[in-house]
Scaffold this motif. Structure first.
Motif, PDB file in Angstrom:
ATOM      1  N   ASP B 115     -68.444 -40.788  62.845  1.00 42.28           N
ATOM      2  CA  ASP B 115     -67.745 -41.450  64.087  1.00 42.28           C
ATOM      3  C   ASP B 115     -66.428 -40.454  64.410  1.00 42.28           C
ATOM      4  O   ASP B 115     -66.060 -40.271  65.610  1.00 42.28           O
ATOM      5  N   ILE B 116     -65.603 -40.168  63.392  1.00 42.65           N
ATOM      6  CA  ILE B 116     -64.384 -39.366  63.497  1.00 42.65           C
ATOM      7  C   ILE B 116     -64.726 -38.032  64.092  1.00 42.65           C
ATOM      8  O   ILE B 116     -64.052 -37.539  64.869  1.00 42.65           O
ATOM      9  N   ALA B 117     -65.927 -37.368  63.609  1.00 40.99           N
ATOM     10  CA  ALA B 117     -66.359 -36.207  64.021  1.00 40.99           C
ATOM     11  C   ALA B 117     -66.838 -36.088  65.477  1.00 40.99           C
ATOM     12  O   ALA B 117     -66.382 -35.280  66.202  1.00 40.99           O
ATOM     13  N   GLN B 118     -66.896 -37.158  66.086  1.00 44.00           N
ATOM     14  CA  GLN B 118     -67.218 -37.297  67.596  1.00 44.00           C
ATOM     15  C   GLN B 118     -65.941 -37.366  68.261  1.00 44.00           C
ATOM     16  O   GLN B 118     -65.925 -37.221  69.751  1.00 44.00           O
ATOM     17  N   HIS B 119     -64.736 -37.732  67.709  1.00 43.74           N
ATOM     18  CA  HIS B 119     -63.544 -37.768  68.206  1.00 43.74           C
ATOM     19  C   HIS B 119     -62.873 -36.527  69.036  1.00 43.74           C
ATOM     20  O   HIS B 119     -63.102 -35.765  68.070  1.00 43.74           O
ATOM     21  N   PRO B 120     -62.544 -36.384  70.119  1.00 41.72           N
ATOM     22  CA  PRO B 120     -62.215 -34.854  70.659  1.00 41.72           C
ATOM     23  C   PRO B 120     -61.328 -34.336  69.808  1.00 41.72           C
ATOM     24  O   PRO B 120     -61.382 -33.111  69.724  1.00 41.72           O
ATOM     25  N   PHE B 121     -60.214 -35.049  69.249  1.00 36.80           N
ATOM     26  CA  PHE B 121     -59.186 -34.265  68.414  1.00 36.80           C
ATOM     27  C   PHE B 121     -59.843 -34.098  67.216  1.00 36.80           C
ATOM     28  O   PHE B 121     -59.569 -33.079  66.685  1.00 36.80           O
ATOM     29  N   TYR B 122     -60.500 -35.078  66.430  1.00 36.66           N
ATOM     30  CA  TYR B 122     -60.735 -34.577  65.139  1.00 36.66           C
ATOM     31  C   TYR B 122     -61.828 -33.575  64.673  1.00 36.66           C
ATOM     32  O   TYR B 122     -62.292 -32.927  63.990  1.00 36.66           O
ATOM     33  N   ALA B 123     -62.527 -33.535  66.336  1.00 37.17           N
ATOM     34  CA  ALA B 123     -63.698 -32.728  66.266  1.00 37.17           C
ATOM     35  C   ALA B 123     -63.319 -31.229  65.925  1.00 37.17           C
ATOM     36  O   ALA B 123     -64.127 -30.557  65.325  1.00 37.17           O
ATOM     37  N   THR B 124     -62.438 -30.935  66.496  1.00 39.70           N
ATOM     38  CA  THR B 124     -61.960 -29.463  66.240  1.00 39.70           C
ATOM     39  C   THR B 124     -60.818 -29.166  65.017  1.00 39.70           C
ATOM     40  O   THR B 124     -60.862 -28.350  64.582  1.00 39.70           O
ATOM     41  N   PHE B 125     -60.826 -30.601  64.254  1.00 44.71           N
ATOM     42  CA  PHE B 125     -59.964 -30.198  63.237  1.00 44.71           C
ATOM     43  C   PHE B 125     -60.840 -29.858  61.964  1.00 44.71           C
ATOM     44  O   PHE B 125     -61.364 -30.982  61.288  1.00 44.71           O
ATOM     45  N   ASP B 126     -61.110 -28.632  61.660  1.00 42.22           N
ATOM     46  CA  ASP B 126     -62.046 -28.230  60.705  1.00 42.22           C
ATOM     47  C   ASP B 126     -61.409 -27.563  59.657  1.00 42.22           C
ATOM     48  O   ASP B 126     -60.378 -27.426  59.584  1.00 42.22           O
ATOM     49  N   ILE B 127     -62.210 -27.228  58.732  1.00 34.69           N
ATOM     50  CA  ILE B 127     -61.566 -26.612  57.494  1.00 34.69           C
ATOM     51  C   ILE B 127     -60.873 -25.278  57.781  1.00 34.69           C
ATOM     52  O   ILE B 127     -59.953 -24.818  57.449  1.00 34.69           O
ATOM     53  N   ALA B 128     -61.360 -24.683  58.738  1.00 38.75           N
ATOM     54  CA  ALA B 128     -60.553 -23.166  59.376  1.00 38.75           C
ATOM     55  C   ALA B 128     -59.469 -23.613  59.778  1.00 38.75           C
ATOM     56  O   ALA B 128     -58.262 -22.705  59.331  1.00 38.75           O
ATOM     57  N   THR B 129     -59.319 -24.580  60.668  1.00 33.71           N
ATOM     58  CA  THR B 129     -58.088 -24.966  61.164  1.00 33.71           C
ATOM     59  C   THR B 129     -56.975 -25.377  60.249  1.00 33.71           C
ATOM     60  O   THR B 129     -55.837 -24.908  60.083  1.00 33.71           O
ATOM     61  N   LEU B 130     -57.580 -26.302  59.312  1.00 34.31           N
ATOM     62  CA  LEU B 130     -56.789 -26.809  58.237  1.00 34.31           C
ATOM     63  C   LEU B 130     -56.237 -25.440  57.183  1.00 34.31           C
ATOM     64  O   LEU B 130     -54.964 -25.324  57.053  1.00 34.31           O
ATOM     65  N   SER B 131     -57.002 -24.333  57.138  1.00 33.17           N
ATOM     66  CA  SER B 131     -56.744 -23.439  56.354  1.00 33.17           C
ATOM     67  C   SER B 131     -55.724 -22.557  57.002  1.00 33.17           C
ATOM     68  O   SER B 131     -54.846 -22.401  56.292  1.00 33.17           O
ATOM     69  N   HIS B 132     -55.988 -22.401  58.204  1.00 26.72           N
ATOM     70  CA  HIS B 132     -54.844 -21.627  58.783  1.00 26.72           C
ATOM     71  C   HIS B 132     -53.561 -22.452  58.850  1.00 26.72           C
ATOM     72  O   HIS B 132     -52.513 -21.675  58.670  1.00 26.72           O
ATOM     73  N   MET B 133     -53.659 -23.639  59.352  1.00 30.53           N
ATOM     74  CA  MET B 133     -52.299 -24.492  59.201  1.00 30.53           C
ATOM     75  C   MET B 133     -51.632 -24.236  57.836  1.00 30.53           C
ATOM     76  O   MET B 133     -50.456 -24.222  57.951  1.00 30.53           O
ATOM     77  N   LEU B 134     -52.411 -24.468  56.705  1.00 31.55           N
ATOM     78  CA  LEU B 134     -51.870 -24.547  55.428  1.00 31.55           C
ATOM     79  C   LEU B 134     -51.096 -23.163  55.108  1.00 31.55           C
ATOM     80  O   LEU B 134     -50.253 -23.121  54.228  1.00 31.55           O
ATOM     81  N   GLN B 135     -51.660 -22.143  55.690  1.00 33.21           N
ATOM     82  CA  GLN B 135     -51.084 -20.715  55.299  1.00 33.21           C
ATOM     83  C   GLN B 135     -49.700 -20.545  55.724  1.00 33.21           C
ATOM     84  O   GLN B 135     -49.105 -19.741  55.247  1.00 33.21           O
ATOM     85  N   LYS B 136     -49.253 -21.530  56.850  1.00 36.59           N
ATOM     86  CA  LYS B 136     -48.092 -21.376  57.534  1.00 36.59           C
ATOM     87  C   LYS B 136     -46.861 -22.384  56.503  1.00 36.59           C
ATOM     88  O   LYS B 136     -45.940 -22.242  56.991  1.00 36.59           O
ATOM     89  N   ILE B 137     -47.695 -23.010  55.583  1.00 39.18           N
ATOM     90  CA  ILE B 137     -46.666 -23.732  55.143  1.00 39.18           C
ATOM     91  C   ILE B 137     -46.174 -22.981  53.659  1.00 39.18           C
ATOM     92  O   ILE B 137     -46.875 -22.397  53.131  1.00 39.18           O
ATOM     93  N   ASP B 138     -44.950 -23.465  53.483  1.00 39.82           N
ATOM     94  CA  ASP B 138     -44.378 -22.885  52.102  1.00 39.82           C
ATOM     95  C   ASP B 138     -44.574 -23.791  50.949  1.00 39.82           C
ATOM     96  O   ASP B 138     -44.204 -24.981  50.644  1.00 39.82           O
ATOM     97  N   MET B 139     -45.680 -23.308  50.554  1.00 34.91           N
ATOM     98  CA  MET B 139     -46.378 -23.928  49.565  1.00 34.91           C
ATOM     99  C   MET B 139     -45.745 -24.376  48.212  1.00 34.91           C
ATOM    100  O   MET B 139     -45.657 -25.331  47.436  1.00 34.91           O
ATOM    101  N   LYS B 140     -44.772 -23.393  47.997  1.00 34.54           N
ATOM    102  CA  LYS B 140     -43.879 -23.344  46.647  1.00 34.54           C
ATOM    103  C   LYS B 140     -43.058 -24.609  46.770  1.00 34.54           C
ATOM    104  O   LYS B 140     -42.819 -25.481  45.939  1.00 34.54           O
ATOM    105  N   ALA B 141     -42.295 -24.811  48.092  1.00 30.78           N
ATOM    106  CA  ALA B 141     -41.391 -25.735  48.469  1.00 30.78           C
ATOM    107  C   ALA B 141     -42.107 -27.070  48.524  1.00 30.78           C
ATOM    108  O   ALA B 141     -41.501 -28.073  47.879  1.00 30.78           O
ATOM    109  N   LEU B 142     -43.442 -27.179  49.097  1.00 35.98           N
ATOM    110  CA  LEU B 142     -43.999 -28.506  49.066  1.00 35.98           C
ATOM    111  C   LEU B 142     -44.450 -28.918  47.968  1.00 35.98           C
ATOM    112  O   LEU B 142     -44.510 -30.009  47.589  1.00 35.98           O
ATOM    113  N   LYS B 143     -44.965 -27.933  46.843  1.00 33.25           N
ATOM    114  CA  LYS B 143     -45.232 -28.307  45.581  1.00 33.25           C
ATOM    115  C   LYS B 143     -44.146 -28.638  44.836  1.00 33.25           C
ATOM    116  O   LYS B 143     -44.381 -30.034  44.267  1.00 33.25           O
TER     117      LYS B 143
END
Lengths: 179, 519
Positions: B115-143
């Protein structure tokens, strides 16, 4: 004491001695409730004691006799309200043995604040000893109720108390002998 | 009469008044009851809703708990968990990632419902997007932040952006640290469950709390699954190592056998050479005898019918034959030829036996246990070492016949040759070797006893240890007795050693008697 007892006492008095006596009693006793009784509500025990005292004086009868007579009158009126299981009891003894575990349980479901007497039993086949405990000491009302029940089941019984709270005991022992 | 009536009327009026008052009280009471019932009903509905809600949450947790122990790998476990969370949360993308010791994101998993996959917003939110997004995060601080919090909560990701110009998607992020593995260097691996919502209205706080309650179970299951996985790999490695060891052991046994063969080869060559020598010499003699025999019967070559029909001719022929027979000693030649042939045959039989023994001993491929006669095995082994013990050694044997056991000829021969050669080496200046083989009480007992220099007590414990030797370097492999021991173990034989310095050593081998029904 629940209002239903006062209502039944009113009917008992009115049926035997007329509405005027009941009215006189209420006027004479100057009761906190002013004689306005609703069956489901609680009223002070002293109101019943006052009314009984008035009728004893007025009718020149002792309290145990009057209360026994009222109990006998009361039984068929309460019996219609008893749970089905109790109504299906085959005989008097079976019915009496159900008072504590069936009838009182049902009464508490309807009136959680009801203050009921406690009964212990000693079944000796021909005799049944019911040990009555209640701060109200209405053992004579119980005797009357048992007699009313015997009439309902068309059984001949003799009822006597071997000890009584009115004579200093911590309980009343009501002995029912089945003939 | 009138007073009575008045009294009655007055009583009735008061009674009516009381009844009316009682009715009013009853009505008020009824209203109270009615309100109570309504409130009870509302409360009951709320409770029913809560129970139903709790039931759903319980069903979710029960479902997770049931599946979690059945899945094979940690990856499968995480994927199933995310899938279940997605379905439970309805409007969320569920992800898992690990922030490793180097503060890099690894093991990124993303799940969303159909159901979510049909949603216009969530449809584009895939693993590549997520990976790209997480690369921009300061993981040390978040951890550091997640470790400090140690519970499920909302995280403002923009606060951890390394690149402040990067435009994060408009998301509500709920994070739950699942596990934390700290190594000796105090470095962390942090497993994080992360739920992304587009709208705040989609967030169901209680559901997230329910998921949060499962964190310790999930962490435990992951830990156990990883341990199982690692254990399975170790078992496989051990099995492989064990197989290699078995192969190596087999090679060692054969190498030791070849080494024994090398040591024995000179003696065996000598054993073969001796009979071959006298067979050759015999054949040379036989060649001379044949020449003489040819000469002895040469007068027969000149026989013609006339010679035989003439009395002188026959006489002369017989005379010539007689003279040659006497001069060449033909009767002796024939008698000696027979002896030479018998002796040659004996010598060749001896060679044949040695070669046959050698073949049994050197057979490498067959390790099957079959019915063997120990007396015969011991005799063959003695044959193999006979040259070694020929001089200065007295071999005394007491070998009972029909000592059958379940065994392997070649392997047992290897054991006995090893024991005999060890005995010889312990009796440097010669000595007595006593070998007995007896069968009693369903056992076959073989004793190999020498009167050599004996084994020191401290060495006695080591003699079956691989590569242990008391011989000079280059003289022994140190494998002989250890291999003999493993061979005897395969034969379910017991081995006992008694030794006394200066008096000698006795090896006692006990085998179970062979019974036909065992096969």
């Amino acid at each position: 004491m629940k209002g239903i007892v006062f209502n039944q006492l009113q009917e008992f008095v009115e049926s035997e001695h007329g509405i005027v006596l009941w009215d006189k009693a209420l006027t004479a006793c100057d009761l906190p409730s002013q004689g306005v009784y609703v069956s489901t509500m609680n009223y002070d025990d002293s109101e019943l004691q006052g009314l009984v005292g008035f009728f004893c004086n007025h009718l020149s009868v002792d309290a145990p006799t009057l209360v026994r007579a009222f109990g006998e009158y009361l039984f068929p009126r309460l019996f219609v309200m008893a749970p089905d299981q109790a109504k299906e009891a085959k005989n008097l003894k079976a019915f009496l043995l159900m008072i504590e575990d069936i009838i009182h349980v049902e009464v508490r479901k309807l009136y959680p604040d009801a203050s009921l007497p406690e009964f212990d039993y000693q079944d000796n086949n021909q005799d049944l000893l019911m040990l009555y405990r209640s701060p109200r000491k209405l053992c004579h009302l119980s005797e009357g109720l048992i007699k009313g029940a015997a009439t309902h089941y068309q059984e001949k019984v003799s009822i006597k108390q071997t000890c009584c709270m009115h004579h200093g005991a911590d309980h009343c022992a009501i002995e029912i002998t089945f003939s | 009469m009138s007073d009575c009536k008045d009294e009655l009327i007055a009583a009735l009026e008061r009674s009516l008044g009381r009844e009316r008052q009682a009715r009013k009280i009853s009505e008020v009471q009824l209203e109270v009851y009615s309100r109570d019932i309504y409130e009870s009903n509302v409360q009951l509905k709320a409770q029913t809703k809560e129970v139903s809600y709790k039931q759903k949450h319980l069903a979710f947790l029960t479902g997770l708990a049931e599946n979690i122990w059945q899945l094979e790998t940690p990856q499968a476990l995480l994927e199933n968990y995310l899938k279940e969370c997605c379905t439970f949360l309805s409007h969320s993308v569920a992800t898992f990632f690990e922030i490793n010791k180097s503060n890099q994101v690894s093991q990124l998993i993303l799940k969303k419902t159909e159901d979510i996959a049909q949603h216009p917003f969530y449809a584009t939110f895939d693993i590549a997007t997520l990976s790209h997004m997480l690369q921009k995060i300061d993981m040390k601080a978040l951890k550091r932040h997640l470790i400090k919090k140690d519970s499920g909560h909302y995280v403002e990701l923009s606060a951890y952006l390394k690149d402040t110009h990067y435009c994060l998607p408009n998301l509500h992020v709920h994070m739950q640290p699942i596990y934390r593995n700290v190594d000796q260097a105090d470095e962390d691996n942090l497993g994080v469950m992360c739920f992304f919502y587009q709208s705040h209205n989609d967030i169901k706080e209680l559901k997230l709390q329910t998921i949060n309650t499962f964190r310790p179970t999930l962490a435990l299951a992951l830990q156990r699954k990883r341990a199982e996985y690692s254990m399975r790999n170790k078992v496989l490695e051990l099995e492989k190592a064990n197989n290699n060891l078995t192969t190596l052991q087999a090679h060692l046994v054969e190498s030791e056998k070849l080494a024994s063969l090398g040591l024995l080869s000179a003696g065996i060559a000598h054993e073969i050479n001796n009979p071959l020598g006298f067979v050759m010499s015999n054949l040379d003699t036989m060649q001379d005898y044949l020449t003489d025999l040819h000469t002895a019967i040469s007068p027969l070559d000149s026989i013609t019918p006339e010679t035989l029909n003439s009395p002188d001719g026959a006489y002369n022929l017989a005379l010539a034959l007689k003279q040659l027979n006497d001069s060449l000693e033909v009767p002796y030649l024939l008698k000696d030829s027979q002896e030479i042939l018998d002796s040659s045959l004996t010598g060749l039989h001896r060679v044949k036996e040695i070669v046959a023994d050698l073949r049994v001993f050197s057979r490498m491929d067959n390790h099957a246990l079959v019915k063997v006669d120990l007396e015969s095995v011991i005799s063959r082994s003695l044959n193999m070492v006979s040259n070694e013990l020929k001089y200065e050694y007295h071999v005394e044997t007491a070998l009972n016949k029909d000592c059958y056991i379940l065994g392997n000829d070649g392997q047992l021969q290897q054991v006995f040759i090893n024991l005999f050669m060890n005995a010889k080496h312990s009796m440097e200046a010669g000595g007595k070797l006593k070998i007995s083989c007896v069968s009693h009480d369903e056992r076959v007992v073989v004793c190999v006893e020498d009167n050599g220099h004996g084994i020191k007590e401290k060495d006695l414990k080591e003699i079956f240890t691989p590569f242990f030797t008391t011989k000079a370097p280059g003289k022994g492999t140190g494998l002989g007795l250890s291999i003999s021991y493993s061979i005897l173990q395969e034969h379910h034989a017991e081995i006992e050693v008694k030794s006394e310095i200066g008096k000698g050593t006795t090896f006692t081998l006990t085998f179970a008697v062979y019974y036909e029904q065992r096969c």
